[in-house]
Design a protein around this motif. Structure first.
Motif, PDB file in Angstrom:
ATOM      1  N   PRO A 175      18.042  24.991  -5.140  1.00 35.29           N
ATOM      2  CA  PRO A 175      18.160  26.443  -5.335  1.00 35.29           C
ATOM      3  C   PRO A 175      19.230  26.804  -6.361  1.00 35.29           C
ATOM      4  N   LEU A 176      18.999  26.414  -7.635  1.00 30.57           N
ATOM      5  CA  LEU A 176      19.975  26.688  -8.697  1.00 30.57           C
ATOM      6  C   LEU A 176      19.261  27.362  -9.869  1.00 30.57           C
ATOM      7  N   PRO A 177      19.718  28.501 -10.345  1.00 30.91           N
ATOM      8  CA  PRO A 177      19.088  29.106 -11.524  1.00 30.91           C
ATOM      9  C   PRO A 177      19.670  28.488 -12.800  1.00 30.91           C
ATOM     10  N   GLU A 206      32.565  30.618  -1.492  1.00 29.38           N
ATOM     11  CA  GLU A 206      32.226  31.554  -0.410  1.00 29.38           C
ATOM     12  C   GLU A 206      31.894  30.780   0.868  1.00 29.38           C
ATOM     13  N   GLU A 207      32.594  31.147   1.908  1.00 31.03           N
ATOM     14  CA  GLU A 207      32.463  30.468   3.202  1.00 31.03           C
ATOM     15  C   GLU A 207      30.987  30.377   3.635  1.00 31.03           C
ATOM     16  N   GLU A 208      30.280  31.495   3.476  1.00 34.17           N
ATOM     17  CA  GLU A 208      28.895  31.566   3.949  1.00 34.17           C
ATOM     18  C   GLU A 208      27.984  30.613   3.164  1.00 34.17           C
ATOM     19  N   ALA A 209      28.150  30.640   1.827  1.00 31.35           N
ATOM     20  CA  ALA A 209      27.332  29.778   0.964  1.00 31.35           C
ATOM     21  C   ALA A 209      27.645  28.318   1.252  1.00 31.35           C
ATOM     22  N   SER A 210      28.918  28.041   1.485  1.00 31.58           N
ATOM     23  CA  SER A 210      29.352  26.676   1.737  1.00 31.58           C
ATOM     24  C   SER A 210      28.733  26.168   3.044  1.00 31.58           C
ATOM     25  N   GLN A 211      28.761  27.015   4.086  1.00 31.97           N
ATOM     26  CA  GLN A 211      28.214  26.643   5.379  1.00 31.97           C
ATOM     27  C   GLN A 211      26.699  26.410   5.289  1.00 31.97           C
ATOM     28  N   GLU A 212      26.047  27.310   4.568  1.00 27.69           N
ATOM     29  CA  GLU A 212      24.600  27.217   4.372  1.00 27.69           C
ATOM     30  C   GLU A 212      24.249  25.912   3.670  1.00 27.69           C
ATOM     31  N   ALA A 244      32.087  24.731  -7.840  1.00 29.50           N
ATOM     32  CA  ALA A 244      33.119  25.598  -7.244  1.00 29.50           C
ATOM     33  C   ALA A 244      32.490  26.852  -6.641  1.00 29.50           C
ATOM     34  N   HIS A 245      31.434  27.371  -7.282  1.00 27.19           N
ATOM     35  CA  HIS A 245      30.815  28.604  -6.797  1.00 27.19           C
ATOM     36  C   HIS A 245      30.226  28.435  -5.386  1.00 27.19           C
TER      37      HIS A 245
END
Ligand SMILES: NC(=O)c1ccc[n+]([C@@H]2O[C@H](COP(=O)([O-])OP(=O)(O)OC[C@H]3O[C@@H](n4cnc5c(N)ncnc54)[C@H](OP(=O)(O)O)[C@@H]3O)[C@@H](O)[C@H]2O)c1
Length: 261
Positions: A159-161, A209-215, A204-205
Motif C-alpha cells: 500500500p504505497l503510492p 504516526e502511532e496508528e499507522a505504525s500499529q496497523e 519514517a512516515h
C-alpha cells in the motif's frame, strides 16, 4: 562444516549509500565481520563523519559520490579502481523514492528514480567488472559478490503510492537475474536482497504516526520491523563461503509478509 563458512575477514566491499540508513547498518556489520568497507554519500561532510566513526570498528573509507548521472557513477568506479586491485563485494544500496497519489504523480518522478535505483547499479557493475573478475578468479569456491538491494514493494503489491519506485525495484530484481546469468562464467554471483520494512528515513512516515505504525505491525507475521542484525545476517551470508552457491536469487527479508500470505 566449519565456522569459517561465514568468514568475510579481509574482503574488500563497496556499499553505496553506506553513510546512513540501511547502508550504514550493512557497513557496520561487514566491518565487525572483518571486511574493509568503502561507503558513499552525496554529502562530503556526512560520508567523512560516518567513515571516521566506523573506522573505530575496522578499515572504513568514505567517498562522496552521486548515483545520478551515470558519469558520476563512472567517477566513483574510477576512484575505487585507483585504490584497489580487486573488489570482493559490491552492495548497490543507494536508493530514492517518490510518493504521491496516482492522479498527481508527476512525470518528473520517473527519470531520477530509475537513474539511482536501476541505471546506477548497472553502470557500477559494468565499470567495476575488471575488479570483480579479479576477485572471482582468485578462488572457484569463493566468487565475487554483487548484492542489489531491491524491495518487497517491487515484488508484492504494497500500500504505497510510489509508482516509479516500485517499478524500479521490480526492474532491479530482474536485472540481478540477467546479470547473474551473464557473470556466472566469471565466478561473480549476483543476488537481489528484497527487504520489507526497516526503520530508516525512507519508512519514517510509517513509524511517525502511532496508528499507522500499529496497523503496519499487524500486517507482519513476525510482528516487528526489520533490524540491523536481520539485514546484516543476510548480507554476510551472501558474501561468505556459505552463500557461494547462490546466484540469481531474490532473497526476501520481511518478517513473513510475502511468504506467509
Ligand atoms: N527502509 C526500508 O524499509 C526499505 C525497504 C525496502 C528497500 N529499501 C531499500 O534500501 C536501500 C536503502 O534505503 P534506506 O531505507 O536506508 O533509506 P534512506 O535512509 O532514505 O537512504 C537512502 C540512501 O540512498 C542514498 N541516495 C539517495 N539518492 C541518491 C543519489 N542520487 N545518489 C547517491 N546516493 C543516493 C542516500 O545517500 P545520501 O543521502 O547519504 O547521499 C542514502 O544512503 C534503498 O535502496 C531502499 O530502496 C529500504
Amino acid at each position: 562444516m566449519s565456522y569459517e563458512l561465514f568468514d568475510i575477514s579481509g574482503k574488500v566491499a563497496l556499499i553505496t549509500g553506506g553513510a546512513s540508513g540501511m547502508g550504514r547498518m550493512i557497513a557496520e556489520g561487514l566491518l565487525r565481520a572483518g571486511a574493509k568497507v568503502y561507503i558513499t554519500s552525496r554529502k562530503p561532510a556526512d560520508v567523512e563523519e560516518a567513515a571516521r566513526e566506523m573506522s573505530a570498528i575496522g578499515p572504513c573509507v568514505g567517498i562522496a559520490a552521486e548515483m545520478d548521472p551515470p558519469e558520476a557513477v563512472v567517477k566513483l568506479a574510477d576512484e575505487i579502481k585507483s585504490r584497489e586491485e580487486k573488489l570482493d563485494i559490491l552492495i548497490n544500496n543507494a536508493g530514492r523514492t517518490w510518493g504521491a497519489p496516482l492522479e498527481e504523480f508527476p512525470d518528473k518522478a520517473w527519470a531520477p528514480i530509475m537513474a539511482v535505483n536501476v541505471q546506477g547499479p548497472f553502470t557500477l557493475v559494468r565499470e567495476l567488472l575488471p575488479l570483480l573478475k579479479k576477485s572471482g578468479e582468485a578462488s572457484k569456491d569463493n566468487p565475487a559478490r554483487v548484492i542489489n538491494i531491491g524491495s518487497l514493494a517491487g515484488k508484492a503489491v504494497e500500500p504505497l503510492p510510489a509508482y516509479s519506485y516500485v517499478s524500479s525495484k521490480a526492474a532491479i530484481h530482474h536485472l540481478s537475474r540477467v546479470l547473474a546469468s551473464e557473470l556466472a562464467g566469471d565466478n561473480i554471483t549476483v543476488n537481489a536482497v528484497v527487504p520489507g520494512y526497516f526503520p530508516t528515513k525512507m519508512t519514517a512516515h510509517i513509524r511517525k504516526e502511532e496508528e499507522a505504525s500499529q496497523e503496519f505491525i499487524e500486517r507482519v507475521p513476525l510482528s516487528r520491523f526489520g533490524t540491523a542484525e536481520d539485514i546484516v545476517g543476510l548480507c554476510i551470508f551472501l558474501s561468505s563461503r556459505a552463500g557461494a552457491y547462490m546466484t540469481g536469487g531474490e532473497h526476501v527479508i520481511d518478517g513473513g509478509i510475502y511468504g506467509c500470505h
